[in-house]
Design a protein around this motif. Structure first.
Motif, PDB file in Angstrom:
ATOM      1  N   VAL A 163      16.274 -22.542  41.611  1.00  0.00           N
ATOM      2  CA  VAL A 163      16.659 -21.269  41.007  1.00  0.00           C
ATOM      3  C   VAL A 163      15.877 -21.060  39.706  1.00  0.00           C
ATOM      4  N   ASP A 164      15.319 -19.865  39.551  1.00  0.00           N
ATOM      5  CA  ASP A 164      14.558 -19.525  38.364  1.00  0.00           C
ATOM      6  C   ASP A 164      15.551 -19.186  37.245  1.00  0.00           C
ATOM      7  N   ILE A 167      16.834 -21.299  29.875  1.00  0.00           N
ATOM      8  CA  ILE A 167      17.766 -22.206  29.188  1.00  0.00           C
ATOM      9  C   ILE A 167      18.563 -21.495  28.087  1.00  0.00           C
ATOM     10  N   ASN A 168      17.915 -20.542  27.396  1.00  0.00           N
ATOM     11  CA  ASN A 168      18.621 -19.827  26.319  1.00  0.00           C
ATOM     12  C   ASN A 168      19.761 -18.977  26.861  1.00  0.00           C
ATOM     13  N   GLU A 169      19.515 -18.377  28.043  1.00  0.00           N
ATOM     14  CA  GLU A 169      20.566 -17.568  28.663  1.00  0.00           C
ATOM     15  C   GLU A 169      21.737 -18.463  29.100  1.00  0.00           C
ATOM     16  N   ILE A 170      21.396 -19.626  29.635  1.00  0.00           N
ATOM     17  CA  ILE A 170      22.450 -20.551  30.076  1.00  0.00           C
ATOM     18  C   ILE A 170      23.305 -20.974  28.876  1.00  0.00           C
ATOM     19  N   GLU A 171      22.639 -21.266  27.765  1.00  0.00           N
ATOM     20  CA  GLU A 171      23.377 -21.658  26.547  1.00  0.00           C
ATOM     21  C   GLU A 171      24.333 -20.565  26.102  1.00  0.00           C
ATOM     22  N   LYS A 172      23.832 -19.346  26.151  1.00  0.00           N
ATOM     23  CA  LYS A 172      24.643 -18.193  25.742  1.00  0.00           C
ATOM     24  C   LYS A 172      25.860 -18.048  26.663  1.00  0.00           C
ATOM     25  N   ASP A 173      25.641 -18.194  27.980  1.00  0.00           N
ATOM     26  CA  ASP A 173      26.741 -18.108  28.956  1.00  0.00           C
ATOM     27  C   ASP A 173      27.798 -19.158  28.660  1.00  0.00           C
TER      28      ASP A 173
END
Ligand code: DC
Length: 216
Positions: A163-164, A167-173
């Motif tokens: 899955v593309d 990492i910054n988005e994952i941290e925010k989530d």
């Protein structure tokens, strides 16, 4: 009965650790998240939206959730049907966090969880196990890890699946989810005073399992 409660934020590794600890001790592992997910699936199948609280509660009261153990693994059934394969997706996940805030929904599952705990030695994981479900558990663990560590673990998992992702988005989530879980009105995630804090940021899975076993 010997009851072990493991609570903590999303992505701390609760289910992996709880499953291994249960196996080592010969206890059953109760994954309470999958019970909430099963009621959410029932609502989706009934065509009810999360905002329709009364209808959600009606659906939850009219179905039967049951747990079974096949070769040590938990199988969750909805009106007798094994739904394990249908509850781990985004749609069900979103519905789950939306209906898990309703007190009458939680009551149904908390009662079931409390009953199982009087009958079996177990490791139970969730958000409200030490605080609400099993306040007298023999051992309470609050398992956490830094946001960065949890984001990296999730990132690695997704990349391995092809899955593309960013990492910054994952941290925010993860930060958003922590905030929601810890600030909701009903049964928010908290570390109770009698829970032992285990921070797995710099520990391997085996080290965490050993540490918990040492407390037993
Ligand atoms: O642990 P999980 O991702 O399977 O949990 C799914 C959702 O259910 C999550 O939004 C938190 C909620 N949940 C809860 O409110 N109480 C529990 N004891 C377990 C899960």
């Amino acid at each position: 009965m010997y009851n072990i409660a493991i609570d903590g934020p999303a992505g701390a590794g609760k289910s992996t650790i709880a499953k291994l600890v249960a196996k080592k001790l010969g206890y059953i592992y109760v994954d309470t998240g999958s019970m909430y997910r099963t009621l959410a699936l029932a609502c989706i199948r009934a065509g009810v939206s999360a905002e329709e609280k009364d209808k959600v509660v009606d659906v939850c009261n009219s179905v039967q959730v049951s747990l079974e153990y096949v070769e040590g693994n938990q199988v969750v059934r909805l009106n007798g049907e094994d739904v394990s394969g249908y509850i781990r997706n985004e749609e069900v996940g979103n519905m789950t966090s939306a209906i898990a805030v309703y007190e009458p929904v939680r009551e149904i599952l908390v009662k079931m969880q409390q009953k199982i705990a009087t009958e079996q030695n177990l490791v139970m994981d969730g958000r409200d196990i030490g605080s609400v479900v099993l306040p007298n558990a023999n051992l309470k663990i609050y398992l956490t890890a830094s946001v960065e560590t949890r984001a990296q673990r999730r990132y690695k998992e997704l990349v391995e699946k092809g899955v593309d992702c960013d990492i910054n988005e994952i941290e925010k989530d993860i930060e958003d989810r922590d905030y929601r879980d810890m600030h909701r009105e009903v049964s928010p995630l908290t570390q109770t005073e009698d829970a032992i804090l285990v921070d797995s940021s710099n520990m391997t899975i085996d080290e965490v399992v050993e540490k918990i076993i040492s407390y037993v």
